[in-house]
Write an enzyme that holds these catalytic residues in place. Structure first.
Site, mmCIF file in Angstrom:
data_model
loop_
_atom_site.group_PDB
_atom_site.id
_atom_site.type_symbol
_atom_site.label_atom_id
_atom_site.label_comp_id
_atom_site.label_asym_id
_atom_site.label_seq_id
_atom_site.Cartn_x
_atom_site.Cartn_y
_atom_site.Cartn_z
ATOM 1 N N LEU A 128 45.478 36.393 48.838
ATOM 2 C CA LEU A 128 45.658 37.898 48.484
ATOM 3 C C LEU A 128 45.601 38.772 49.623
ATOM 4 C CD1 LEU A 128 45.239 39.888 45.870
ATOM 5 C CD2 LEU A 128 42.663 39.666 46.364
ATOM 6 N N GLU A 130 45.678 40.499 53.414
ATOM 7 C CA GLU A 130 46.638 40.714 54.401
ATOM 8 C C GLU A 130 45.743 41.233 55.448
ATOM 9 O OE1 GLU A 130 49.996 42.750 52.966
ATOM 10 O OE2 GLU A 130 50.322 41.186 51.517
ATOM 11 N N GLY A 134 42.217 44.098 52.999
ATOM 12 C CA GLY A 134 41.300 43.053 52.644
ATOM 13 C C GLY A 134 40.501 43.569 51.388
ATOM 14 N N TRP A 159 43.700 35.077 56.188
ATOM 15 C CA TRP A 159 42.380 34.593 55.840
ATOM 16 C C TRP A 159 42.449 33.633 54.520
ATOM 17 C CZ3 TRP A 159 38.569 34.165 58.999
ATOM 18 C CH2 TRP A 159 38.608 35.181 59.937
ATOM 19 N N THR A 161 41.713 30.473 52.881
ATOM 20 C CA THR A 161 41.236 29.117 52.961
ATOM 21 C C THR A 161 41.915 28.026 52.205
ATOM 22 O OG1 THR A 161 38.958 30.401 52.274
ATOM 23 C CG2 THR A 161 39.002 27.980 51.580
ATOM 24 N N ARG A 272 4.678 20.996 61.310
ATOM 25 C CA ARG A 272 4.445 21.470 62.524
ATOM 26 C C ARG A 272 3.211 22.043 62.636
ATOM 27 N NH1 ARG A 272 6.667 21.665 67.812
ATOM 28 N NH2 ARG A 272 6.020 23.635 68.621
ATOM 29 N N GLU A 371 35.640 36.563 49.060
ATOM 30 C CA GLU A 371 35.700 36.829 47.719
ATOM 31 C C GLU A 371 35.083 38.273 47.109
ATOM 32 O OE1 GLU A 371 35.978 33.489 45.117
ATOM 33 O OE2 GLU A 371 36.358 32.072 46.738
ATOM 34 N N THR A 373 33.273 41.490 49.619
ATOM 35 C CA THR A 373 32.154 41.856 50.355
ATOM 36 C C THR A 373 30.880 42.173 49.452
ATOM 37 O OG1 THR A 373 32.618 44.112 50.702
ATOM 38 C CG2 THR A 373 33.305 42.490 52.403
ATOM 39 N N GLU A 375 29.306 44.942 49.692
ATOM 40 C CA GLU A 375 29.439 46.517 49.409
ATOM 41 C C GLU A 375 30.472 46.278 48.265
ATOM 42 O OE1 GLU A 375 29.795 45.117 52.258
ATOM 43 O OE2 GLU A 375 28.165 46.151 53.445
HETATM 44 N N1 CAA Z 1 39.565 41.347 35.629
HETATM 45 C C1 CAA Z 1 40.708 41.794 35.141
HETATM 46 N N2 CAA Z 1 41.429 42.902 35.392
HETATM 47 C C2 CAA Z 1 40.697 43.854 36.562
HETATM 48 C C3 CAA Z 1 39.458 43.222 36.902
HETATM 49 C C4 CAA Z 1 38.918 42.179 36.585
HETATM 50 N N3 CAA Z 1 37.695 41.666 37.087
HETATM 51 N N4 CAA Z 1 39.221 44.293 38.053
HETATM 52 C C5 CAA Z 1 40.292 45.201 38.132
HETATM 53 N N5 CAA Z 1 41.131 45.125 36.800
HETATM 54 C C6 CAA Z 1 42.089 45.663 36.445
HETATM 55 C C7 CAA Z 1 41.875 47.163 36.183
HETATM 56 O O1 CAA Z 1 41.371 47.104 34.701
HETATM 57 C C8 CAA Z 1 42.924 47.890 36.301
HETATM 58 O O2 CAA Z 1 43.826 47.634 35.381
HETATM 59 P P1 CAA Z 1 44.188 48.896 34.379
HETATM 60 O O3 CAA Z 1 44.756 50.047 35.237
HETATM 61 O O4 CAA Z 1 45.135 48.600 33.346
HETATM 62 O O5 CAA Z 1 42.657 49.288 33.606
HETATM 63 C C9 CAA Z 1 43.708 47.266 37.533
HETATM 64 O O6 CAA Z 1 43.059 45.811 37.554
HETATM 65 C C10 CAA Z 1 43.269 48.096 38.963
HETATM 66 O O7 CAA Z 1 42.052 47.984 38.851
HETATM 67 P P2 CAA Z 1 41.298 48.937 39.918
HETATM 68 O O8 CAA Z 1 41.891 50.417 39.745
HETATM 69 O O9 CAA Z 1 39.853 48.863 39.622
HETATM 70 O O10 CAA Z 1 41.619 48.593 41.519
HETATM 71 P P3 CAA Z 1 41.257 48.786 42.819
HETATM 72 O O11 CAA Z 1 42.380 49.054 43.852
HETATM 73 O O12 CAA Z 1 40.248 50.155 42.658
HETATM 74 O O13 CAA Z 1 40.500 47.737 43.074
HETATM 75 C C11 CAA Z 1 38.469 46.314 43.791
HETATM 76 C C12 CAA Z 1 39.257 47.179 42.517
HETATM 77 C C13 CAA Z 1 37.285 45.610 42.862
HETATM 78 C C14 CAA Z 1 37.793 47.149 44.858
HETATM 79 C C15 CAA Z 1 39.376 45.025 44.276
HETATM 80 O O14 CAA Z 1 40.305 45.451 44.951
HETATM 81 C C16 CAA Z 1 38.411 43.904 44.842
HETATM 82 O O15 CAA Z 1 37.816 43.322 44.178
HETATM 83 N N6 CAA Z 1 38.603 44.034 45.919
HETATM 84 C C17 CAA Z 1 38.227 42.636 46.841
HETATM 85 C C18 CAA Z 1 39.110 41.651 47.019
HETATM 86 C C19 CAA Z 1 38.530 40.413 47.480
HETATM 87 O O16 CAA Z 1 37.622 40.034 46.740
HETATM 88 N N7 CAA Z 1 39.163 39.931 48.191
HETATM 89 C C20 CAA Z 1 38.839 38.525 48.473
HETATM 90 C C21 CAA Z 1 40.199 37.609 48.724
HETATM 91 S S1 CAA Z 1 39.984 35.868 48.476
HETATM 92 C C22 CAA Z 1 39.215 35.320 49.906
HETATM 93 O O17 CAA Z 1 37.997 35.826 50.378
HETATM 94 C C23 CAA Z 1 39.572 34.375 50.735
HETATM 95 C C24 CAA Z 1 39.427 32.994 50.285
HETATM 96 O O18 CAA Z 1 40.336 32.184 50.311
HETATM 97 C C25 CAA Z 1 38.195 32.329 49.634
#
Ligand code: CAA
Length: 389
Positions: A128, A130, A134, A159, A161, A272, A371, A373, A375
């Protein structure tokens, strides 16, 4: 842990004990060596596949073990208690990769992309992030352009995994920039048969060093339309839905690390001596043990609660975003708290590579970052409670 709130069935106890046994016999002897070298533990991961740990919730007809979410959580916790690197490879394979195809894939996609990964014959990854996107995942820039019966993929992901070793991946790219989050789509990549797909630099990491992490580079990578997961524009929803599951996995990973740090601390505090008594007899040490234990039990309840919510969602279809985020937030901060206290209790020995405590400390930190932060978890929880989304 008392069984009062979550009595485990015989089946649950069986998978927990099998994972504990496997981790002790097969992973414990090599964990420090693979952490030091940063090599990917191919052999033990293959064996975990043979044990059914790489696709625990996937039905047997698609190569998985056909068990429930609590089974997954219990097995993952035991693996992570011994080595968080093996744990994250297992978690990503199960949650971020297999779950998405189970939920959104066609029958043909399940046969081709799910079966080999759920059975452990191949490794899956999820991409996901880039370099410039993030936490704000909706601002990704990589493009997928339709070209007849194909898509041309271009861009750089980071990033990832298992990126350096994965056979199959689910990758998110923009198909319509004007639609923002609703212009993102998900694609399945067969890494061995996708010219234009390349793996970029491998990340040198602080912890979980035996799990390989890298960039991915797509240069006019041509894939069939049949490799699109879900509908065009459905990718962001798929990414978020899958992360709700992934976060339960990372919470379980964090719980495993916290428990390992705790058990090492109890043993050391009992043995200890300083100033003529066991260090556990000092209130300063005893209170740390009390706080560690209490947080671990609370984290476990949040994780089991999230696992139950996910299990219920199989019939109700209800989201469990809130339960998953709370479990991930609390468990990851518990892992960091416990690992920090464990190093302090061990003093100089906690800082030495002769004991695994310093590895727990390095491994714990990532659970507060990937997955989503801490925050981001607080953002998800608070906006849900305040009715902002
Ligand atoms: N389930 C289903 N739909 C969801 C959802 C969920 N959990 N969260 C949001 N949506 C939907 C919303 O309902 C919305 O749809 P509608 O407009 O139809 O209602 C749409 O998605 C957009 O949602 P937001 O407006 O909430 O989107 P946003 O841009 O504000 O982002 C965020 C929300 C929670 C901050 C999200 O961007 C996020 O989770 N960011 C963190 C990303 C992340 O966890 N990255 C880690 C990547 S993986 C990794 O770490 C590497 C690895 O390999 C382990």
């Amino acid at each position: 842990m008392s069984d009062a709130l979550f009595p485990l069935s015989d089946e649950h106890k069986m998978i927990r004990d099998a994972a504990r046994d496997f981790a002790q016999k097969e992973i414990a002897p090599i964990a420090a060596q693979f952490d030091e070298s940063g090599e990917f533990p191919h052999e033990t991961i293959k064996k975990m596949g043979a044990m059914g740990f790489m696709g625990i919730e996937v039905p047997e007809q698609y190569g998985g073990a056909g068990m429930d979410t609590l089974s997954y959580v219990l097995a993952l916790e035991e693996i992570c208690k011994v080595d968080a690197s093996h744990g994250v490879i297992m978690s990503v394979n199960n949650s971020l990769y297999c779950h998405g195809i189970m939920k959104f894939g066609t029958e043909e996609q399940k046969q081709k992309f799910l079966k080999p990964v759920a059975s452990g014959a191949a490794i899956g990854a999820y991409s996901l992030t880039e370099p410039m996107s993030g936490s704000d995942a909706g601002t990704m820039k990589s493009r997928a352009t339709r070209d007849g019966d194909f898509y041309l993929l271009n861009g750089r992901k980071s990033w990832v995994t298992s990126g350096p070793v994965a056979d199959y991946m689910v990758v998110f790219m923009v198909t319509d920039p004007a639609k923002k989050q609703k212009g993102i789509s998900a694609f399945l990549i067969d890494t061995k048969n996708s010219p234009g797909f390349n793996r970029g630099k491998k990340e040198p990491k602080l912890g979980i060093r035996a799990s390989a992490t890298s960039e991915l580079i797509f240069e006019n990578c041509k894939i069939p339309v049949g490799n699109r997961l879900g509908e065009e524009g459905e990718g962001f929803k798929i990414a978020m839905t899958v992360l709700d599951v992934g976060r339960i996995g990372i919470a379980s990973q964090a719980l495993g690390i916290a428990e390992a740090a705790y058990e090492a601390s109890v043993a050391y505090a009992r043995e200890r001596e300083a100033f003529g008594q066991k260090i556990g007899e000092f209130q300063g040490t005893g209170f740390k043990i009390a706080d560690m234990k209490t947080r671990i039990e609370a984290a476990r309840l949040l994780i089991y609660n999230a696992a139950m919510a996910k299990e219920r969602s199989k019939t109700t279809g209800e989201r469990f975003t809130l339960q998953s985020s709370m479990a991930k937030l609390f468990a990851s901060e518990t892992a960091m708290f416990c690992a920090h206290a464990a190093v302090q209790i061990h003093g100089g020995m906690g800082y030495s590579k002769e004991l695994p405590v310093e590895r727990y400390f390095r491994d714990a930190k990532i659970t507060e970052i990937y997955e989503g932060t801490s925050e981001i978890q607080r953002h998800v929880i608070s906006r849900s409670e305040l009715g902002l989304k």
